[in-house]
Design a protein around this motif. Structure first.
Motif, PDB file in Angstrom:
ATOM      1  N   ILE A 166      -7.057  79.466-112.596  1.00 50.31           N
ATOM      2  CA  ILE A 166      -7.738  78.206-112.904  1.00 50.31           C
ATOM      3  C   ILE A 166      -9.068  78.537-113.551  1.00 50.31           C
ATOM      4  O   ILE A 166      -9.929  79.167-112.927  1.00 50.31           O
ATOM      5  N   ASP A 167      -9.270  78.136-114.818  1.00 50.67           N
ATOM      6  CA  ASP A 167     -10.489  78.474-115.555  1.00 50.67           C
ATOM      7  C   ASP A 167     -10.829  77.326-116.495  1.00 50.67           C
ATOM      8  O   ASP A 167      -9.927  76.637-116.988  1.00 50.67           O
ATOM      9  N   ASP A 168     -12.127  77.141-116.757  1.00 54.29           N
ATOM     10  CA  ASP A 168     -12.559  76.053-117.637  1.00 54.29           C
ATOM     11  C   ASP A 168     -12.525  76.440-119.110  1.00 54.29           C
ATOM     12  O   ASP A 168     -12.759  75.591-119.979  1.00 54.29           O
ATOM     13  N   SER A 169     -12.267  77.703-119.423  1.00 52.59           N
ATOM     14  CA  SER A 169     -12.248  78.188-120.806  1.00 52.59           C
ATOM     15  C   SER A 169     -10.814  78.407-121.270  1.00 52.59           C
ATOM     16  O   SER A 169     -10.061  79.164-120.631  1.00 52.59           O
ATOM     17  N   GLN A 170     -10.452  77.797-122.383  1.00 50.71           N
ATOM     18  CA  GLN A 170      -9.092  77.985-122.902  1.00 50.71           C
ATOM     19  C   GLN A 170      -8.828  79.442-123.260  1.00 50.71           C
ATOM     20  O   GLN A 170      -7.718  79.950-123.066  1.00 50.71           O
ATOM     21  N   LYS A 171      -9.847  80.138-123.779  1.00 51.36           N
ATOM     22  CA  LYS A 171      -9.673  81.557-124.114  1.00 51.36           C
ATOM     23  C   LYS A 171      -9.302  82.363-122.866  1.00 51.36           C
ATOM     24  O   LYS A 171      -8.469  83.267-122.934  1.00 51.36           O
ATOM     25  N   ASN A 172      -9.937  82.057-121.749  1.00 52.11           N
ATOM     26  CA  ASN A 172      -9.659  82.791-120.520  1.00 52.11           C
ATOM     27  C   ASN A 172      -8.296  82.428-119.938  1.00 52.11           C
ATOM     28  O   ASN A 172      -7.606  83.280-119.362  1.00 52.11           O
ATOM     29  N   VAL A 173      -7.907  81.165-120.080  1.00 47.12           N
ATOM     30  CA  VAL A 173      -6.569  80.732-119.676  1.00 47.12           C
ATOM     31  C   VAL A 173      -5.524  81.478-120.504  1.00 47.12           C
ATOM     32  O   VAL A 173      -4.543  82.014-119.971  1.00 47.12           O
ATOM     33  N   ASP A 174      -5.761  81.549-121.821  1.00 51.22           N
ATOM     34  CA  ASP A 174      -4.822  82.251-122.698  1.00 51.22           C
ATOM     35  C   ASP A 174      -4.765  83.739-122.366  1.00 51.22           C
ATOM     36  O   ASP A 174      -3.695  84.360-122.437  1.00 51.22           O
ATOM     37  N   GLY A 175      -5.918  84.313-122.007  1.00 47.27           N
ATOM     38  CA  GLY A 175      -5.948  85.721-121.618  1.00 47.27           C
ATOM     39  C   GLY A 175      -5.111  85.990-120.379  1.00 47.27           C
ATOM     40  O   GLY A 175      -4.411  87.010-120.294  1.00 47.27           O
ATOM     41  N   ALA A 176      -5.174  85.069-119.424  1.00 48.63           N
ATOM     42  CA  ALA A 176      -4.368  85.215-118.208  1.00 48.63           C
ATOM     43  C   ALA A 176      -2.883  85.134-118.533  1.00 48.63           C
ATOM     44  O   ALA A 176      -2.072  85.921-118.028  1.00 48.63           O
ATOM     45  N   LYS A 177      -2.527  84.191-119.388  1.00 58.69           N
ATOM     46  CA  LYS A 177      -1.113  84.051-119.761  1.00 58.69           C
ATOM     47  C   LYS A 177      -0.620  85.303-120.487  1.00 58.69           C
ATOM     48  O   LYS A 177       0.517  85.753-120.268  1.00 58.69           O
ATOM     49  N   ALA A 178      -1.484  85.887-121.328  1.00 58.63           N
ATOM     50  CA  ALA A 178      -1.106  87.111-122.035  1.00 58.63           C
ATOM     51  C   ALA A 178      -0.885  88.275-121.068  1.00 58.63           C
ATOM     52  O   ALA A 178      -0.143  89.210-121.377  1.00 58.63           O
ATOM     53  N   ALA A 179      -1.540  88.203-119.895  1.00 57.24           N
ATOM     54  CA  ALA A 179      -1.376  89.239-118.870  1.00 57.24           C
ATOM     55  C   ALA A 179      -0.195  88.942-117.949  1.00 57.24           C
ATOM     56  O   ALA A 179       0.018  89.660-116.965  1.00 57.24           O
ATOM     57  N   GLY A 180       0.561  87.884-118.259  1.00 55.37           N
ATOM     58  CA  GLY A 180       1.753  87.569-117.481  1.00 55.37           C
ATOM     59  C   GLY A 180       1.537  86.604-116.337  1.00 55.37           C
ATOM     60  O   GLY A 180       2.448  86.387-115.526  1.00 55.37           O
ATOM     61  N   TRP A 181       0.332  86.028-116.252  1.00 54.04           N
ATOM     62  CA  TRP A 181       0.032  85.064-115.200  1.00 54.04           C
ATOM     63  C   TRP A 181       0.439  83.659-115.641  1.00 54.04           C
ATOM     64  O   TRP A 181       0.573  83.373-116.833  1.00 54.04           O
ATOM     65  N   GLN A 182       0.576  82.758-114.671  1.00 52.77           N
ATOM     66  CA  GLN A 182       0.545  81.333-114.933  1.00 52.77           C
ATOM     67  C   GLN A 182      -0.940  80.938-114.989  1.00 52.77           C
ATOM     68  O   GLN A 182      -1.775  81.592-114.360  1.00 52.77           O
ATOM     69  N   ALA A 183      -1.281  79.884-115.711  1.00 50.16           N
ATOM     70  CA  ALA A 183      -2.696  79.508-115.803  1.00 50.16           C
ATOM     71  C   ALA A 183      -2.825  78.056-116.246  1.00 50.16           C
ATOM     72  O   ALA A 183      -1.976  77.547-116.994  1.00 50.16           O
ATOM     73  N   VAL A 184      -3.900  77.409-115.789  1.00 51.35           N
ATOM     74  CA  VAL A 184      -4.189  76.026-116.176  1.00 51.35           C
ATOM     75  C   VAL A 184      -5.660  75.912-116.559  1.00 51.35           C
ATOM     76  O   VAL A 184      -6.516  76.624-116.026  1.00 51.35           O
ATOM     77  N   LEU A 185      -5.922  75.002-117.489  1.00 53.98           N
ATOM     78  CA  LEU A 185      -7.288  74.724-117.916  1.00 53.98           C
ATOM     79  C   LEU A 185      -7.908  73.723-116.970  1.00 53.98           C
ATOM     80  O   LEU A 185      -7.392  72.612-116.795  1.00 53.98           O
ATOM     81  N   PHE A 186      -9.027  74.097-116.355  1.00 56.47           N
ATOM     82  CA  PHE A 186      -9.702  73.193-115.421  1.00 56.47           C
ATOM     83  C   PHE A 186     -10.432  72.093-116.178  1.00 56.47           C
ATOM     84  O   PHE A 186     -11.173  72.351-117.124  1.00 56.47           O
ATOM     85  N   GLN A 187     -10.220  70.862-115.742  1.00 62.50           N
ATOM     86  CA  GLN A 187     -10.939  69.708-116.277  1.00 62.50           C
ATOM     87  C   GLN A 187     -11.752  69.017-115.192  1.00 62.50           C
ATOM     88  O   GLN A 187     -12.923  68.731-115.365  1.00 62.50           O
ATOM     89  N   ASN A 188     -11.114  68.759-114.069  1.00 69.67           N
ATOM     90  CA  ASN A 188     -11.793  68.179-112.908  1.00 69.67           C
ATOM     91  C   ASN A 188     -10.884  68.374-111.701  1.00 69.67           C
ATOM     92  O   ASN A 188      -9.737  68.826-111.836  1.00 69.67           O
ATOM     93  N   ALA A 189     -11.385  68.038-110.533  1.00 69.00           N
ATOM     94  CA  ALA A 189     -10.630  68.299-109.300  1.00 69.00           C
ATOM     95  C   ALA A 189      -9.328  67.509-109.253  1.00 69.00           C
ATOM     96  O   ALA A 189      -8.305  68.002-108.751  1.00 69.00           O
TER      97      ALA A 189
END
Length: 203
Positions: A166-189
């Motif tokens: 869970i990260d607020d930066s799309q670049k970091n979300v994409d980085g996690a996905k590239a590492a084989g993780w699932q990931a979501v862009l944080f917007q609010n709770a």
């Protein structure tokens, strides 16, 4: 979609508010002058190197040598850092703590200077609740570099395909996905809870 067994939170702008304008609106009252200062002196690219592990002393001297007329405000960036992080997002913290209380495996992965993270832990005790944290400034790597995700997975025994980040930066979300993780862009709770439910983690 793999069953999620590990939940990894970013910290800045997910659990903690961060805004350098807060002290600098007082230190440099003119908005255009303040924006010039952040665009040309204490820039994002300069600050991220402290997240990678560069010392504040080295960082400050680098800028003071180039911009001696701005020495005071260059030093003010670290001096008034605590004002840049005035509060936690209580609703996001509640989501994280509920996940921990429900028995989920929760860790944190953050771009953070080592010394300011120690300060944040003293001010915000909830940062000690997860099983552990990878702090970029302590290991010399930053998101979205592949190595930091691999390091975190290895350090905490995570199966990447069973991990959600869970990260607020799309670049970091994409980085996690590239590492084989699932990931979501944080917007609010609220949207975070919906995303977690979508991945099979019920409220």
């Amino acid at each position: 979609m793999s069953e999620i067994r590990h939940i990894v939170f970013d910290i800045g702008k997910v659990l903690l508010h961060y805004d350098p304008d807060l002290p600098f609106s007082r230190l440099i009252p003119d908005p255009e002058e303040r924006r010039w200062f952040f665009d040309n002196i204490c820039t994002h690219d300069w600050n991220i190197e402290q997240d990678r592990g560069r010392t504040w002393e080295e960082a400050e001297q680098l800028l003071i040598d180039a911009h001696p007329d701005h020495a005071d405000n260059i030093r003010n960036f670290r001096l008034h850092w605590h004002e840049m992080v005035p509060y936690a997002y209580e609703d996001s913290v509640h989501v994280m703590e509920r996940l921990i209380d429900d028995g989920h495996d929760v860790t944190m992965l953050t771009n953070f200077a080592a010394d300011t993270f120690r300060e944040a832990r003293q001010r915000f005790p909830f940062l000690d609740r997860p099983r552990g944290t990878t702090v970029s400034g302590e290991i010399g790597m930053i998101k979205p570099e592949r190595g930091i995700y691999d390091h975190h997975a290895a350090a905490f025994g995570l199966d990447p395909s069973a991990t959600i980040f869970i990260d607020d930066s799309q670049k970091n979300v994409d980085g996690a996905k590239a590492a084989g993780w699932q990931a979501v862009l944080f917007q609010n709770a609220k949207t975070l809870e919906e995303d977690l439910e979508r991945f099979g983690i019920s409220r």
